[in-house]
Design a protein around this motif. Structure first.
Motif, PDB file in Angstrom:
ATOM      1  N   ARG A  14       0.857  -1.195   0.000  1.00 37.81           N
ATOM      2  CA  ARG A  14       0.000   0.000   0.000  1.00 37.81           C
ATOM      3  C   ARG A  14       0.889   1.239   0.000  1.00 37.81           C
ATOM      4  N   GLY A  49      -6.810   1.750   1.680  1.00 41.49           N
ATOM      5  CA  GLY A  49      -7.116   0.769   2.707  1.00 41.49           C
ATOM      6  C   GLY A  49      -6.075   0.696   3.808  1.00 41.49           C
ATOM      7  N   LYS A  70      -8.893   5.842   8.768  1.00 46.17           N
ATOM      8  CA  LYS A  70     -10.205   6.202   8.226  1.00 46.17           C
ATOM      9  C   LYS A  70     -10.475   7.701   8.335  1.00 46.17           C
ATOM     10  N   GLN A  90     -13.682   6.098   1.897  1.00 48.46           N
ATOM     11  CA  GLN A  90     -13.951   5.062   2.898  1.00 48.46           C
ATOM     12  C   GLN A  90     -14.812   3.949   2.317  1.00 48.46           C
ATOM     13  N   MET A 110      -9.683  -2.999   2.349  1.00 44.69           N
ATOM     14  CA  MET A 110      -9.012  -3.263   3.623  1.00 44.69           C
ATOM     15  C   MET A 110      -8.189  -4.550   3.590  1.00 44.69           C
ATOM     16  N   CYS A 168     -14.565  -3.142  -3.754  1.00 43.94           N
ATOM     17  CA  CYS A 168     -15.433  -3.348  -2.587  1.00 43.94           C
ATOM     18  C   CYS A 168     -16.852  -3.688  -3.002  1.00 43.94           C
TER      19      CYS A 168
END
Length: 468
Positions: A90, A143, A147, A155, A160, A187
């Motif tokens: 990431r 991710g 947050k 978000q 994640m 997602c």
């Protein structure tokens, strides 16, 4: 068998007045409906790996049916993208690497395969895949952040977990979005696979009727295009017959041609949206009235597209998912530049080269940028002028003003579409010369005249206020 199938498709395409590649494309898009039905009744709430495998295999079959062995381009980019995310994690480096690699691969494909005509080839679905994979890199990076540092939009899309190769393949090859879109996040795809995107928890979504409505609307646009499209070919712009027509005729032809030409894109997006609705991917919770929404994968706002008299209204109603993607991953990510106009210009430049390397794309999106700027200035002037505001508010004048505005709107929607469809500078330059560069002249004059007119108006209002 393959030869017989190809011969049969070729004959059918000739009978319909279309190319074999175009017929393969529309058949592939329509095949999403039986595939979605199969997934609804046999794979809903089943093992996620089975659904990922189903989406991967069906997507590869669609790719092979349309592009043969050239499906390796998409497979190569997907596998390498997965390795980039796994090895680099990431990080900003992963985002930059994926962005440069995916865009570089796409632009190389354009360079080596481009012709002076519109061809349906492997680069067509690959441009959709490019955005999908770049978006995944951004979401995977998000991710790993706190947050509180993410916007609500980020978000919702942040990945994640660590995606597996099968998940990335299923996400990329999903039959309802592989060929022409729409764009959706990883997602959303994972929620769809686990059966969470439904209006009745634990049960199949009640989406058959909404899907049929969208399909029917798409087929209506297809029928309209098939009836009028052959009488409004792009090639007519380059003929001596068009050049010898009266000026008003050339402008009217451009106006009607622009409207009908867009219908082929509208058709594809409405039909694929129906597939996404039928499978459940398009579920978008309930509105404030408690009505279930199936518009998460909508690429068209048909009513707005057909009725708006504004250029910005047409842009807002057309290719929605791609525009949202560019806004989310390009425009908003350039906030650090501190200049909205520069960010918007960069976003439009990205859209232009994403479509292809022909000069026509750059001209089209440059004109779009200019037209939007001028329209905003016109609206500001009308708002600040008591006389113009009064004229626009008179009920009896609204219908004729609307008709005039629509004529102006669609003439200058068709105008930037000319280079978008004709691609090369020698072709679009010939057409613009034949209409005396009317669009360029009008909008450049307005661009400089409107700020001056508004400035004069503000001064007069200030003087009147002081005198009172």
């Amino acid at each position: 068998m393959a030869a017989a199938s190809g011969s049969l498709l070729h004959g059918a395409a000739e009978a319909l007045g279309a190319s074999e590649a175009a017929l393969r494309l529309i058949l592939s898009i329509l095949s999403g409906y039986p595939l979605a039905l199969f997934q609804r009744y046999f794979l809903f709430k089943k093992q996620p790996s089975h659904i990922h495998l189903f989406n991967t295999v069906t997507g590869l079959c669609i790719a092979y049916f349309n592009f043969g062995s050239q499906l390796y381009h998409s497979l190569l980019c997907i596998v390498l993208h997965f390795l980039i995310l796994r090895l680099m994690g990431r990080t900003v480096t992963a985002i930059l690497t994926s962005f440069c690699f995916q865009m570089g691969y796409l632009l190389s494909g354009y360079y080596y395969t481009a012709t002076d005509d519109y061809d349906i080839k492997w680069t067509m679905p690959h441009c959709v895949l490019t955005l999908k994979l770049i978006g995944l890199a951004f979401d995977y990076y998000d991710g790993g952040k706190a947050k509180t540092s993410l916007s609500p939009e980020q978000q919702r899309s942040a990945v994640m977990g660590v995606p597996t190769l099968l998940e990335v393949c299923g996400f990329s090859y999903y039959y309802g979005g592989f060929l022409v879109g729409p764009q959706f996040s990883m997602c959303r795809y994972l929620n769809f696979v686990t059966g969470e995107l439904t209006d009745v928890e634990g049960q199949r979504p009640n989406s058959i009727l909404p899907a049929i409505k969208r399909l029917s609307l798409g087929l209506l646009f297809l029928a309209t295009y098939m009836v009028f499209g052959p009488h409004l070919p792009d090639s007519y712009f380059l003929t001596e017959e068009y050049a010898n027509q009266p000026f008003w005729y050339r402008c009217v032809y451009m106006t009607i041609w622009g409207k009908i030409t867009l219908y082929k894109y509208v058709t594809c997006w409405l039909v694929t949206e129906g597939v996404c609705i039928l499978s459940g991917l398009a579920y978008n919770e309930k509105d404030e009235k408690g009505q279930t929404q199936w518009n998460a994968c909508a690429n068209m706002k048909v009513w707005l597209f057909e009725t708006t008299p504004l250029f910005t209204g047409t842009i807002a109603s057309f290719n929605i998912n791609t525009n949202d993607w560019v806004a989310r991953y390009v425009f908003k990510r350039l906030r650090f530049l501190g200049n909205k106009a520069v960010s918007q210009g960069a976003a439009l430049f990205f859209l232009a080269i994403w479509h292809g390397l022909h000069s026509g794309y750059l001209i089209c999106f440059s004109l779009e940028f200019l037209i939007v700027m001028v329209e905003r200035q016109v609206m500001d002037l009308v708002r600040d002028s008591p006389v113009l505001s009064h004229i626009c508010s008179v009920p009896l004048l609204r219908p004729p003003l609307y008709v005039v505005q629509q004529l102006f709107h669609w003439l200058f929607m068709g105008y930037p579409l000319v280079p978008f469809c004709l691609f090369t500078w020698d072709k679009w330059l010939k057409v613009y010369t034949s209409v005396y560069f009317i669009g360029h002249i009008v909008f450049f004059l307005l661009l400089f005249a409107l700020p001056y007119a508004r400035k004069v108006l503000v001064k007069r209002k200030d003087k009147l206020q002081k005198s009172h």
